[in-house]
Design an enzyme around this catalytic site. Structure first.
Site, PDB file in Angstrom:
ATOM      1  N   LYS A 138       0.830  -1.211   0.000  1.00  0.00           N
ATOM      2  CA  LYS A 138       0.000   0.000   0.000  1.00  0.00           C
ATOM      3  C   LYS A 138       0.867   1.266   0.000  1.00  0.00           C
ATOM      4  CE  LYS A 138      -3.972  -2.240   2.244  1.00  0.00           C
ATOM      5  NZ  LYS A 138      -4.997  -2.120   3.312  1.00  0.00           N
ATOM      6  N   TYR A 141     -12.456  -1.485  -3.665  1.00  0.00           N
ATOM      7  CA  TYR A 141     -12.960  -1.640  -2.294  1.00  0.00           C
ATOM      8  C   TYR A 141     -14.474  -1.467  -2.189  1.00  0.00           C
ATOM      9  CZ  TYR A 141      -8.259  -1.967  -0.277  1.00  0.00           C
ATOM     10  OH  TYR A 141      -7.003  -2.383   0.067  1.00  0.00           O
ATOM     11  N   ASN A 167      -2.066   0.221   6.692  1.00  0.00           N
ATOM     12  CA  ASN A 167      -1.544  -1.034   7.234  1.00  0.00           C
ATOM     13  C   ASN A 167      -0.676  -1.823   6.260  1.00  0.00           C
ATOM     14  OD1 ASN A 167      -3.610  -1.854   5.628  1.00  0.00           O
ATOM     15  ND2 ASN A 167      -4.776  -2.886   7.226  1.00  0.00           N
ATOM     16  N   GLU A 182      -9.678 -10.072  -7.630  1.00  0.00           N
ATOM     17  CA  GLU A 182      -8.712  -8.987  -7.414  1.00  0.00           C
ATOM     18  C   GLU A 182      -7.525  -9.103  -8.379  1.00  0.00           C
ATOM     19  OE1 GLU A 182      -9.930  -8.584  -2.701  1.00  0.00           O
ATOM     20  OE2 GLU A 182      -7.950  -9.369  -3.216  1.00  0.00           O
ATOM     21  N   HIS A 227      -2.167  -5.376   1.489  1.00  0.00           N
ATOM     22  CA  HIS A 227      -3.470  -6.013   1.309  1.00  0.00           C
ATOM     23  C   HIS A 227      -3.245  -7.500   1.096  1.00  0.00           C
ATOM     24  CE1 HIS A 227      -7.471  -6.870  -0.311  1.00  0.00           C
ATOM     25  NE2 HIS A 227      -6.857  -7.576  -1.247  1.00  0.00           N
TER      26      HIS A 227
HETATM   27  P1  GDP Z   1      -8.105  -6.660   5.777  1.00  0.00           P
HETATM   28  O1  GDP Z   1      -8.794  -7.789   5.037  1.00  0.00           O
HETATM   29  O2  GDP Z   1      -7.265  -7.132   6.923  1.00  0.00           O
HETATM   30  O3  GDP Z   1      -7.340  -5.738   4.853  1.00  0.00           O
HETATM   31  O4  GDP Z   1      -9.248  -5.772   6.473  1.00  0.00           O
HETATM   32  P2  GDP Z   1     -10.724  -5.346   6.011  1.00  0.00           P
HETATM   33  O5  GDP Z   1     -11.174  -6.120   4.806  1.00  0.00           O
HETATM   34  O6  GDP Z   1     -11.577  -5.364   7.227  1.00  0.00           O
HETATM   35  O7  GDP Z   1     -10.537  -3.813   5.604  1.00  0.00           O
HETATM   36  C1  GDP Z   1      -9.977  -3.457   4.353  1.00  0.00           C
HETATM   37  C2  GDP Z   1      -9.039  -2.296   4.575  1.00  0.00           C
HETATM   38  O8  GDP Z   1      -9.788  -1.159   5.013  1.00  0.00           O
HETATM   39  C3  GDP Z   1      -7.998  -2.489   5.686  1.00  0.00           C
HETATM   40  O9  GDP Z   1      -6.862  -3.204   5.263  1.00  0.00           O
HETATM   41  C4  GDP Z   1      -7.657  -1.050   6.052  1.00  0.00           C
HETATM   42  O10 GDP Z   1      -6.740  -0.461   5.107  1.00  0.00           O
HETATM   43  C5  GDP Z   1      -9.000  -0.378   5.896  1.00  0.00           C
HETATM   44  N1  GDP Z   1      -9.683  -0.288   7.193  1.00  0.00           N
HETATM   45  C6  GDP Z   1     -10.272  -1.274   7.920  1.00  0.00           C
HETATM   46  N2  GDP Z   1     -10.784  -0.809   9.064  1.00  0.00           N
HETATM   47  C7  GDP Z   1     -10.543   0.536   9.079  1.00  0.00           C
HETATM   48  C8  GDP Z   1     -10.824   1.594   9.995  1.00  0.00           C
HETATM   49  O11 GDP Z   1     -11.433   1.401  11.050  1.00  0.00           O
HETATM   50  N3  GDP Z   1     -10.388   2.858   9.636  1.00  0.00           N
HETATM   51  C9  GDP Z   1      -9.733   3.104   8.464  1.00  0.00           C
HETATM   52  N4  GDP Z   1      -9.335   4.362   8.178  1.00  0.00           N
HETATM   53  N5  GDP Z   1      -9.442   2.122   7.574  1.00  0.00           N
HETATM   54  C10 GDP Z   1      -9.836   0.859   7.879  1.00  0.00           C
END
Ligand code: GDP
Length: 139
Positions: A11, A51, A114, A128, A117
């Site tokens: 990222k 997304y 973070n 994807e 991905h």
């Molecule tokens: P992943 O599968 O571990 O990447 O997590 P998710 O599918 O739940 O979320 C997708 C992405 O959205 C995450 O990797 C983060 O970059 C972002 N994200 C998730 N939760 C939050 C949040 O509470 N705040 C913000 N700003 N970004 C978030």
């Protein structure tokens, strides 16, 4: 082979912090084979599409802004049980919860920014991967 592919992005936060090399080294050392890879930048529209599944979430706008804020590295990776193996390598979404030695523990700075991905299912890995790569680009 079913179950052998996953999709990842390094990222914008990790690219900006010069961690492309460190993260690719961890991916290589964990035994993933690179099937396809590119360095590119998503437009806001493209990040929004990628997304789309999160479009109802409160952080969607922030996520789209972040993911289109700078270059990323996109890649398709191969290994047995790739989706689960890669989720283990990257660690929990929030780096505060990520296990020691995981990519997010080492290189992520927040739940939003973070570092990497990783696909959450075989089905999404294919969707994807096809979002970024044509068949000709997969080796
Ligand atoms: P992943 O599968 O571990 O990447 O997590 P998710 O599918 O739940 O979320 C997708 C992405 O959205 C995450 O990797 C983060 O970059 C972002 N994200 C998730 N939760 C939050 C949040 O509470 N705040 C913000 N700003 N970004 C978030």
């Amino acid at each position: 082979m079913a179950g052998s592919l996953t999709f990842t992005m390094i990222k914008p936060d990790a690219v900006k912090a010069n961690n492309i090399g460190n993260i690719l080294q961890m991916i290589n050392e964990a035994g993933f084979r690179i099937v396809a890879m590119k360095y590119t930048q998503l437009s806001a529209a493209q990040a929004g599409k990628f997304y789309e599944v999160h479009s109802a979430r409160p952080f969607y706008g922030e996520l789209v802004d972040f993911m289109s804020s700078g270059p990323i590295v996109a890649a398709i990776l191969e290994k047995d049980n790739a989706v689960d193996a890669f989720r283990t390598l990257i660690g929990a979404t929030n780096p505060a919860d990520a296990a020691e030695g995981t990519i997010r523990k080492k290189y992520a700075t927040s739940i939003g920014e973070n570092a990497v991905h990783g696909s959450d299912s075989d089905e999404n890995a294919l969707i994807e991967g096809r979002f970024f790569f044509s068949g000709l680009e997969m080796i």
